[in-house]
Scaffold this motif. Structure first.
Motif, PDB file in Angstrom:
ATOM      1  N   SER A 289      46.508  31.808  32.414  1.00  0.00           N
ATOM      2  CA  SER A 289      46.500  33.089  31.708  1.00  0.00           C
ATOM      3  C   SER A 289      45.138  33.360  31.083  1.00  0.00           C
ATOM      4  CB  SER A 289      47.592  33.098  30.622  1.00  0.00           C
ATOM      5  OG  SER A 289      47.307  32.150  29.600  1.00  0.00           O
ATOM      6  N   GLY A 290      44.469  32.313  30.589  1.00  0.00           N
ATOM      7  CA  GLY A 290      43.148  32.495  30.008  1.00  0.00           C
ATOM      8  C   GLY A 290      42.110  32.915  31.038  1.00  0.00           C
ATOM      9  N   ILE A 291      42.174  32.310  32.226  1.00  0.00           N
ATOM     10  CA  ILE A 291      41.233  32.678  33.299  1.00  0.00           C
ATOM     11  C   ILE A 291      41.460  34.114  33.746  1.00  0.00           C
ATOM     12  CG2 ILE A 291      40.587  32.203  35.689  1.00  0.00           C
ATOM     13  CD1 ILE A 291      41.059  29.247  35.144  1.00  0.00           C
ATOM     14  N   LEU A 292      42.740  34.509  33.875  1.00  0.00           N
ATOM     15  CA  LEU A 292      43.033  35.892  34.264  1.00  0.00           C
ATOM     16  C   LEU A 292      42.540  36.881  33.211  1.00  0.00           C
ATOM     17  CD1 LEU A 292      46.633  35.594  35.796  1.00  0.00           C
ATOM     18  CD2 LEU A 292      44.465  35.942  37.002  1.00  0.00           C
ATOM     19  N   GLN A 293      42.728  36.528  31.921  1.00  0.00           N
ATOM     20  CA  GLN A 293      42.226  37.391  30.854  1.00  0.00           C
ATOM     21  C   GLN A 293      40.705  37.502  30.930  1.00  0.00           C
ATOM     22  OE1 GLN A 293      44.339  39.440  29.227  1.00  0.00           O
ATOM     23  NE2 GLN A 293      44.483  38.451  27.200  1.00  0.00           N
ATOM     24  N   HIS A 294      40.055  36.381  31.205  1.00  0.00           N
ATOM     25  CA  HIS A 294      38.594  36.361  31.296  1.00  0.00           C
ATOM     26  C   HIS A 294      38.109  37.192  32.485  1.00  0.00           C
ATOM     27  CE1 HIS A 294      34.520  34.771  30.918  1.00  0.00           C
ATOM     28  NE2 HIS A 294      34.550  34.456  32.212  1.00  0.00           N
ATOM     29  N   LEU A 295      38.758  37.053  33.636  1.00  0.00           N
ATOM     30  CA  LEU A 295      38.359  37.823  34.818  1.00  0.00           C
ATOM     31  C   LEU A 295      38.599  39.311  34.605  1.00  0.00           C
ATOM     32  CD1 LEU A 295      39.710  35.542  37.702  1.00  0.00           C
ATOM     33  CD2 LEU A 295      37.374  35.705  36.813  1.00  0.00           C
ATOM     34  N   LYS A 296      39.651  39.651  33.870  1.00  0.00           N
ATOM     35  CA  LYS A 296      39.932  41.055  33.599  1.00  0.00           C
ATOM     36  C   LYS A 296      38.795  41.692  32.804  1.00  0.00           C
ATOM     37  CE  LYS A 296      42.789  43.954  30.659  1.00  0.00           C
ATOM     38  NZ  LYS A 296      43.799  43.951  29.571  1.00  0.00           N
ATOM     39  N   THR A 297      38.279  40.966  31.798  1.00  0.00           N
ATOM     40  CA  THR A 297      37.204  41.522  30.974  1.00  0.00           C
ATOM     41  C   THR A 297      35.893  41.630  31.747  1.00  0.00           C
ATOM     42  OG1 THR A 297      36.658  39.305  30.132  1.00  0.00           O
ATOM     43  CG2 THR A 297      38.246  40.611  28.870  1.00  0.00           C
ATOM     44  N   ARG A 298      35.704  40.752  32.749  1.00  0.00           N
ATOM     45  CA  ARG A 298      34.453  40.775  33.518  1.00  0.00           C
ATOM     46  C   ARG A 298      34.509  41.700  34.731  1.00  0.00           C
ATOM     47  NH1 ARG A 298      32.011  35.015  34.781  1.00  0.00           N
ATOM     48  NH2 ARG A 298      30.425  36.463  35.588  1.00  0.00           N
ATOM     49  N   ALA A 299      35.722  42.106  35.134  1.00  0.00           N
ATOM     50  CA  ALA A 299      35.864  42.911  36.347  1.00  0.00           C
ATOM     51  C   ALA A 299      35.387  44.337  36.115  1.00  0.00           C
ATOM     52  CB  ALA A 299      37.328  42.912  36.797  1.00  0.00           C
ATOM     53  N   LEU A 300      34.682  44.873  37.095  1.00  0.00           N
ATOM     54  CA  LEU A 300      34.232  46.268  37.044  1.00  0.00           C
ATOM     55  C   LEU A 300      35.290  47.142  37.702  1.00  0.00           C
ATOM     56  CD1 LEU A 300      30.456  45.777  37.966  1.00  0.00           C
ATOM     57  CD2 LEU A 300      31.487  46.016  35.692  1.00  0.00           C
ATOM     58  N   GLY A 301      36.473  47.150  37.089  1.00  0.00           N
ATOM     59  CA  GLY A 301      37.597  47.882  37.650  1.00  0.00           C
ATOM     60  C   GLY A 301      38.883  47.120  37.379  1.00  0.00           C
ATOM     61  N   SER A 302      39.990  47.644  37.872  1.00  0.00           N
ATOM     62  CA  SER A 302      41.283  47.020  37.655  1.00  0.00           C
ATOM     63  C   SER A 302      41.542  45.944  38.702  1.00  0.00           C
ATOM     64  CB  SER A 302      42.393  48.069  37.715  1.00  0.00           C
ATOM     65  OG  SER A 302      43.660  47.451  37.605  1.00  0.00           O
ATOM     66  N   LEU A 303      42.172  44.865  38.267  1.00  0.00           N
ATOM     67  CA  LEU A 303      42.538  43.805  39.203  1.00  0.00           C
ATOM     68  C   LEU A 303      43.685  44.220  40.117  1.00  0.00           C
ATOM     69  CD1 LEU A 303      42.366  40.619  36.913  1.00  0.00           C
ATOM     70  CD2 LEU A 303      40.759  41.301  38.688  1.00  0.00           C
ATOM     71  N   LEU A 304      44.363  45.325  39.789  1.00  0.00           N
ATOM     72  CA  LEU A 304      45.476  45.808  40.604  1.00  0.00           C
ATOM     73  C   LEU A 304      45.153  47.191  41.155  1.00  0.00           C
ATOM     74  CD1 LEU A 304      48.635  44.833  38.515  1.00  0.00           C
ATOM     75  CD2 LEU A 304      47.610  43.596  40.416  1.00  0.00           C
ATOM     76  N   LYS A 305      45.647  47.426  42.347  1.00  0.00           N
ATOM     77  CA  LYS A 305      45.518  48.761  42.943  1.00  0.00           C
ATOM     78  C   LYS A 305      46.647  49.658  42.445  1.00  0.00           C
ATOM     79  CE  LYS A 305      45.584  47.116  47.122  1.00  0.00           C
ATOM     80  NZ  LYS A 305      45.501  47.000  48.604  1.00  0.00           N
ATOM     81  N   GLY A 306      46.662  50.895  42.906  1.00  0.00           N
ATOM     82  CA  GLY A 306      47.668  51.847  42.451  1.00  0.00           C
ATOM     83  C   GLY A 306      49.074  51.433  42.803  1.00  0.00           C
ATOM     84  N   ASP A 307      49.248  50.701  43.908  1.00  0.00           N
ATOM     85  CA  ASP A 307      50.589  50.254  44.303  1.00  0.00           C
ATOM     86  C   ASP A 307      51.013  48.960  43.622  1.00  0.00           C
ATOM     87  OD1 ASP A 307      48.846  48.562  45.519  1.00  0.00           O
ATOM     88  OD2 ASP A 307      49.613  48.852  47.573  1.00  0.00           O
ATOM     89  N   GLY A 308      50.181  48.446  42.707  1.00  0.00           N
ATOM     90  CA  GLY A 308      50.531  47.230  41.981  1.00  0.00           C
ATOM     91  C   GLY A 308      50.132  45.952  42.670  1.00  0.00           C
ATOM     92  N   GLU A 309      49.489  46.041  43.834  1.00  0.00           N
ATOM     93  CA  GLU A 309      49.050  44.839  44.532  1.00  0.00           C
ATOM     94  C   GLU A 309      47.641  44.452  44.066  1.00  0.00           C
ATOM     95  OE1 GLU A 309      50.753  42.892  46.682  1.00  0.00           O
ATOM     96  OE2 GLU A 309      52.458  44.142  46.088  1.00  0.00           O
ATOM     97  N   PRO A 310      47.271  43.145  44.223  1.00  0.00           N
ATOM     98  CA  PRO A 310      45.942  42.709  43.787  1.00  0.00           C
ATOM     99  C   PRO A 310      44.830  43.489  44.508  1.00  0.00           C
ATOM    100  CG  PRO A 310      47.366  40.825  44.178  1.00  0.00           C
ATOM    101  CD  PRO A 310      48.114  42.031  44.660  1.00  0.00           C
ATOM    102  N   ASN A 311      43.818  43.852  43.756  1.00  0.00           N
ATOM    103  CA  ASN A 311      42.670  44.590  44.275  1.00  0.00           C
ATOM    104  C   ASN A 311      41.652  43.590  44.819  1.00  0.00           C
ATOM    105  OD1 ASN A 311      40.439  46.240  44.759  1.00  0.00           O
ATOM    106  ND2 ASN A 311      40.841  47.513  42.950  1.00  0.00           N
ATOM    107  N   GLU A 312      41.629  43.397  46.132  1.00  0.00           N
ATOM    108  CA  GLU A 312      40.805  42.366  46.750  1.00  0.00           C
ATOM    109  C   GLU A 312      39.308  42.646  46.570  1.00  0.00           C
ATOM    110  OE1 GLU A 312      41.883  41.655  50.764  1.00  0.00           O
ATOM    111  OE2 GLU A 312      43.924  40.940  50.270  1.00  0.00           O
ATOM    112  N   GLU A 313      38.918  43.923  46.545  1.00  0.00           N
ATOM    113  CA  GLU A 313      37.502  44.240  46.394  1.00  0.00           C
ATOM    114  C   GLU A 313      36.988  43.762  45.037  1.00  0.00           C
ATOM    115  OE1 GLU A 313      35.482  45.357  48.686  1.00  0.00           O
ATOM    116  OE2 GLU A 313      37.162  45.342  50.107  1.00  0.00           O
TER     117      GLU A 313
END
Length: 593
Positions: A289-313
């Motif tokens: 959970s800590g790594i996911l929180q960290h990646l969320k703050t560093r990501a230039l966008g959402s980790l999920l796409k509009g359909d709720g699936e992981p955003n691979e880009e």
């Protein structure tokens, strides 16, 4: 001039006072002189009598033998072991109950202290799982054993109520008065459904103040509920209003209680290993959970796409940001550099161990490196796990990513409920003199066992004499008074709870549930063995009902919650007078037993 009394050692001072009292309890014995004359066989008199030749001159003389025998029949008592003091008076028996009760308490204290010293040498495992529960219940078991072995079958049947009173009284006392007192003295401010360590500013707020425990304490309460099964089995003939099969019910209940006792001991032996595995798993989930929180703050966008699936880009961009040397893979050192920069809510974390577990989970090719595809698969798996653990309402809008915060909070809470935050408290430093400490522990255990074995029989006799002198049933004396003498964990549990920490509260309530469990399996096994092998009658329906009510109410109440506000102590306190009143009504109004 110095005070001589205060200068004396305390044990010697108490022994001196006790010796003075014994002098006041002394009474005459038969003196056999020349047996050719009946006047020569007499006992020492405390009166003035007429001389043997009808002399009118008053003088000190000896009572005749037949007069002495009559006096003995009217008010004499039988000395335990032939030399310990006895009396028929109420105050005398009350004093002896206090003296023998203190000696039993002293025996329980020696056993407890010796067990703790042994724990420092050998660690939890077998000692904590087997010896400590057994030794803690040893005084009760000895008293129960003595009550059923006394004299003939008729005598044992009359005195066995003392053992049942002790068994029921000890269990009820632990789960009512002591339980409630631990909540009162250990209360802390409750915030976000958790008691804050060492923060007690809300006074006696019924809902804002209380104690918190870990999840293992809830498991101990559930085990205590299971341990009442032998009581139900042995009561089946009474429930069915049948006299047939009583002996079979006692035997089956004895076998089940012994099996539960052995199972409980095995569980206690393996619990540290199970606990370490659960805590390690909880820490790993919190790392995720800590790594996911960290990646969320560093990501230039959402980790999920509009359909709720992981955003691979976005995940690919994070991969390249972590790949510092640009070789197309993430090494253990690069992964460690990221983990070191993450704050894990003050959880004691071995970062090298965390790196190894993440590498093992991601590196499916086992080449000690994480390539892009492995990174995509691993992060996607974690995101799906976080979504399943989060609230359904937070999944409606994937752009908010609130489920990551919920997942992180939940893993931290799970970590705390397992008691992982206080593991440092369990570190046992090396003992300076292990041989001497072992000898001291063994000596304490031996002395405690000998004292308990030596004074159990006198205490049973005194309780019986006090019952005869006051017309109070022996059951109520043993139900109220004896548990105070044999429950050395009462004072230690309350003192331990007063430290006002989640960790100490968890240990305190686990100890109380464990003591009740040992009463329900070990002490009951001794009791049932006496009933079966000595051919005694099992006629304790009211007592069994009280044990079932208290154990089930407090056990179920504690099995599904880890926070106990101050108002919960009132339930425990009210159960004690309710138990005494219920036994009295069922036994002496409706004649159940």
């Amino acid at each position: 001039m110095p005070n001589r009394v205060n200068a004396l050692p305390r044990p010697f001072f108490f022994f001196f006072i006790f010796l003075i009292f014994l002098c006041g309890l002394a009474h005459g014995r038969f003196f056999f002189g020349n047996q050719s004359s009946p006047h020569d066989v007499a006992v020492i008199s405390d009166g003035v009598h007429v001389g043997p030749h009808n002399s009118t001159a008053p003088h000190l003389a000896l009572k005749l033998l037949n007069e002495s025998l009559s006096a003995e029949a009217d008010g004499a008592c039988e000395e335990t072991y032939g030399f310990l003091p006895c009396t028929r008076s109420v105050l005398g028996n009350l004093f002896l109950i206090l003296v023998y009760g203190y000696l039993m308490y002293l025996a329980a204290t020696y056993l407890s202290n010796g067990s703790e010293l042994l724990l420092e040498i050998l660690g939890p495992g077998v000692v904590g799982g087997l010896f400590l529960p057994i030794l803690g219940s040893l005084p009760d078991a000895i008293l129960i054993l003595v009550s059923g072995l006394s004299g003939s079958t008729e005598t044992a049947q009359s005195q066995v109520s003392v053992g049942m009173g002790l068994l029921a009284g000890s269990t009820v006392l632990i789960l009512t008065l002591i339980w409630g007192s631990c909540v009162v003295v250990g209360k802390c401010d409750i915030q976000n459904s958790v008691a804050i360590d060492n923060k007690d500013t809300k006074g006696f707020s019924l809902t804002g103040s209380g104690v918190s425990t870990d999840i293992w304490t809830s498991y101990a309460a559930r085990i205590m509920v299971i341990s009442v099964i032998p009581f139900i089995i042995v009561q089946l003939p009474q429930l069915l209003n049948s006299n047939l099969g009583k002996d079979i019910a006692v035997l089956v209940s004895l076998i089940v209680s012994v099996a539960l006792f052995l199972s409980y001991c095995l569980y206690q032996v393996f619990q540290p290993w199970i606990q370490r595995r659960r805590i390690a798993f909880a820490k790993h989930k919190h790392v995720i959970s800590g790594i996911l929180q960290h990646l969320k703050t560093r990501a230039l966008g959402s980790l999920l796409k509009g359909d709720g699936e992981p955003n691979e880009e976005i995940i690919k961009k994070l991969f390249h940001a972590m790949d510092q040397d640009g070789d197309g893979s993430i090494s253990a050192s690069e992964l460690r550099a990221m983990i070191v920069g993450i704050r894990f809510d003050e959880i004691q974390l071995d970062r090298d161990d965390a790196v190894d577990k993440v590498m093992k989970e991601f590196d499916t090719s086992c080449d000690s490196r994480i390539d892009l595809q492995e990174f995509l698969t691993g992060i996607s798996k974690w995101i799906h796990e976080a979504k399943r653990s989060g609230d359904d309402s937070s999944n409606n809008d994937p752009h908010t990513m609130k489920f990551l915060f919920d997942f992180h909070s939940r893993t931290k809470q799970e970590h705390d409920l397992l008691g992982a935050g206080g593991q440092s408290d369990e570190i046992i430093e090396g003992v300076e003199s292990p041989k001497w400490t072992t000898f001291k522990a063994g000596l304490m255990l031996l002395v405690g066992t000998l004292i308990a074995a030596a004074f159990a029989d006198p205490l049973i006799d005194v309780v019986d004499n006090f019952s005869s002198a006051t017309s109070i049933p022996t059951f109520f004396i043993s139900f109220v008074a004896l548990p105070l003498a044999t429950s050395c964990e009462a004072v230690s549990a309350i003192m331990f709870a007063s430290r006002k920490k989640i960790r100490t509260a968890s240990l305190t309530f686990s100890q109380l549930y464990g003591s009740a469990t040992m009463n329900n399996v070990l002490c009951l096994s001794v009791f049932l063995a006496l009933v079966y092998f000595r051919g005694l009658e099992w006629d304790f329906s009211a007592e069994v009902l009280v044990i079932l009510i208290v154990c089930i109410v407090m056990g179920v109440f504690s099995s599904f919650r880890t926070v106990f506000p101050l108002w919960t102590s009132s339930i425990a306190f009210l159960l004690y007078p309710f138990s005494v009143a219920l036994i009295y009504v069922l036994d002496y109004v409706y004649g159940w037993s």
